[in-house]
Design an enzyme around this catalytic site. Structure first.
Site, PDB file in Angstrom:
ATOM      1  N   LYS A   1       4.323  -7.627   9.098  1.00  0.00           N
ATOM      2  CA  LYS A   1       5.354  -7.240   8.144  1.00  0.00           C
ATOM      3  C   LYS A   1       6.344  -6.249   8.778  1.00  0.00           C
ATOM      4  O   LYS A   1       5.920  -5.385   9.546  1.00  0.00           O
ATOM      5  CB  LYS A   1       4.651  -6.574   6.952  1.00  0.00           C
ATOM      6  CG  LYS A   1       5.388  -6.671   5.640  1.00  0.00           C
ATOM      7  CD  LYS A   1       4.508  -6.174   4.503  1.00  0.00           C
ATOM      8  CE  LYS A   1       5.336  -5.314   3.564  1.00  0.00           C
ATOM      9  NZ  LYS A   1       4.652  -4.929   2.341  1.00  0.00           N
TER      10      LYS A   1
ATOM     11  N   LYS B   1      -5.602   2.084   4.923  1.00  0.00           N
ATOM     12  CA  LYS B   1      -4.942   3.376   5.129  1.00  0.00           C
ATOM     13  C   LYS B   1      -5.915   4.454   5.567  1.00  0.00           C
ATOM     14  O   LYS B   1      -5.549   5.353   6.312  1.00  0.00           O
ATOM     15  CB  LYS B   1      -4.211   3.818   3.861  1.00  0.00           C
ATOM     16  CG  LYS B   1      -2.913   3.092   3.605  1.00  0.00           C
ATOM     17  CD  LYS B   1      -2.076   3.916   2.638  1.00  0.00           C
ATOM     18  CE  LYS B   1      -0.710   3.276   2.405  1.00  0.00           C
ATOM     19  NZ  LYS B   1       0.091   4.073   1.459  1.00  0.00           N
TER      20      LYS B   1
ATOM     21  N   LYS C   1       8.531   0.452   8.290  1.00  0.00           N
ATOM     22  CA  LYS C   1       9.188   1.679   8.739  1.00  0.00           C
ATOM     23  C   LYS C   1       8.295   2.470   9.679  1.00  0.00           C
ATOM     24  O   LYS C   1       8.754   3.376  10.361  1.00  0.00           O
ATOM     25  CB  LYS C   1       9.615   2.532   7.541  1.00  0.00           C
ATOM     26  CG  LYS C   1       8.521   2.782   6.516  1.00  0.00           C
ATOM     27  CD  LYS C   1       9.135   3.236   5.187  1.00  0.00           C
ATOM     28  CE  LYS C   1       8.121   3.170   4.064  1.00  0.00           C
ATOM     29  NZ  LYS C   1       8.731   3.143   2.732  1.00  0.00           N
TER      30      LYS C   1
END
Ligand code: TRP
Length: 339
Positions: free
Chosen positions: A202, A119, A205
């Site tokens: 994966k 991240k 969103k």
């Protein structure tokens, strides 16, 4: 220490950081509902808004996403009477225990967290301190309930190991048997939903392509169109799971079908082996629409009454605090805070 001293209690959380996808439903919400209804556990489910702000969130969007996530939980079958359902920031003991855990966790432990590295990206110096400390807040989420079982995706395994390390170090340093060593309940491969455009990624969103995912708010036509256009290979479906080995897109669609129909991939292939995708995709679309439409219409119905959602969340927070207040008080006492 044996966890038999602790009552069986499930805790899990989802970040209100964007719309819900099929991945959230099959990988988390559906399972949360099953665990609630099986009745072997007390179940506690949380919208982790304090985690969400470890990366920038527009305030109005965050509020909307939190309420939409709450609607998603309920529409998927989480019953706010049976489970405790609430948002994290309304239960201040999460953040309070996280502070104590910041003093237990070591820099070296957090430095090894792969989610932080992913991240934060290349520019680590610019990541928030909250993003670095994210796992000790997650440990606090779980341990402030003395939760024994945590259903999460495979990507959260490392955070759960850290939770166990924090519990063990706390117990050891203070000479107590206070926090349980929590068991991860990792989802099976069949419920790990992958992108419809790339079977090795994966479903997310945050993927740039909306065609890569099914959103819980998509209407029937959109769901059907996305599944029809899902990437596949030219071969017919195999009759056995071994035949999916080098075919991630085929495997993903079979897994989705299996999860929706509560079958194993083996059972699905016994039925559909030999079929072309042109025949299988409409079957999958029909199944997906029949399962998702009632959920998405219930979500939009719930979203029309914001007051009702807010009432559910604050009632959930009240129930949560009946558990968290005494555990925080005891923690402070163990640590040596004068009260
Ligand atoms: N980190 C989890 C995720 O991104 C969300 C989360 C926060 C969580 N606190 C938790 C999951 C506690 C399980 C238990 O998916």
């Amino acid at each position: 220490m044996a966890n038999t001293a602790f009552q069986p209690r499930v805790f899990s959380g989802i970040q209100p950081s964007g719309g819900l996808t099929l991945g959230n439903y099959l990988g988390a919400l559906k399972r949360f509902t099953t665990m609630q209804n099986e009745g072997n556990f007390e179940t506690i489910y949380c919208m982790v808004d304090l985690h969400a702000i470890t990366v920038w969130q527009d305030p109005e969007t965050l509020k909307r996403n939190t309420r939409e996530l709450c609607a998603g939980f309920i529409a998927s079958g989480v019953d706010p009477e049976k489970s405790i359902l609430f948002n994290q920031s309304q239960v201040p003991e999460h953040a309070q225990l996280a502070w104590v855990f910041n003093t237990v966790a070591r820099m070296g432990w957090l430095n090894r967290m792969t989610q932080f590295k992913d991240k934060a990206g290349k520019n680590r110096e610019n990541a928030s301190v909250g993003l670095f400390a994210y796992p000790s807040l997650m440990a606090a989420d779980i341990l402030i309930y003395h939760a024994t079982h945590v259903p999460v995706g495979d990507d959260q395994k490392q955070h759960l190991e850290l939770t166990r390390d924090i519990a063990a170090k706390f117990n050891h340093d203070y000479g107590v048997d206070f926090f349980p060593i929590t068991e991860p309940v990792i989802e099976g491969a069949a419920t790990r939903v992958m992108s419809l455009r790339d079977g090795s990624k994966k479903m997310s969103k945050s993927d740039a392509s909306d065609m890569s995912r099914i959103n819980m708010t998509d209407d029937a036509d959109t769901i059907a169109a996305k599944l029809r256009k899902a990437r596949t290979d030219p071969d017919a479906l195999p009759s056995e799971v071994a035949g999916l080995a080098e075919r991630p897109e085929a495997r993903n669609l079979i897994n989705i079908y299996a999860a929706f129909s509560d079958m194993t991939p083996e059972q699905v292939l016994a039925d559909v082996g030999g079929k072309q995708f042109s025949e299988f995709k409409p079957m999958l679309a029909e199944l997906a629409v029949s399962k998702l439409s009632p959920i998405s219409s219930e979500m939009s119905r719930l979203m029309q009454d914001q007051g009702e959602i807010d009432k559910i969340l604050s009632r959930g927070a009240e129930r949560a605090r009946e558990i968290t207040e005494p555990i925080l008080a005891k923690t402070y006492d163990i640590v040596g805070m004068v009260r």
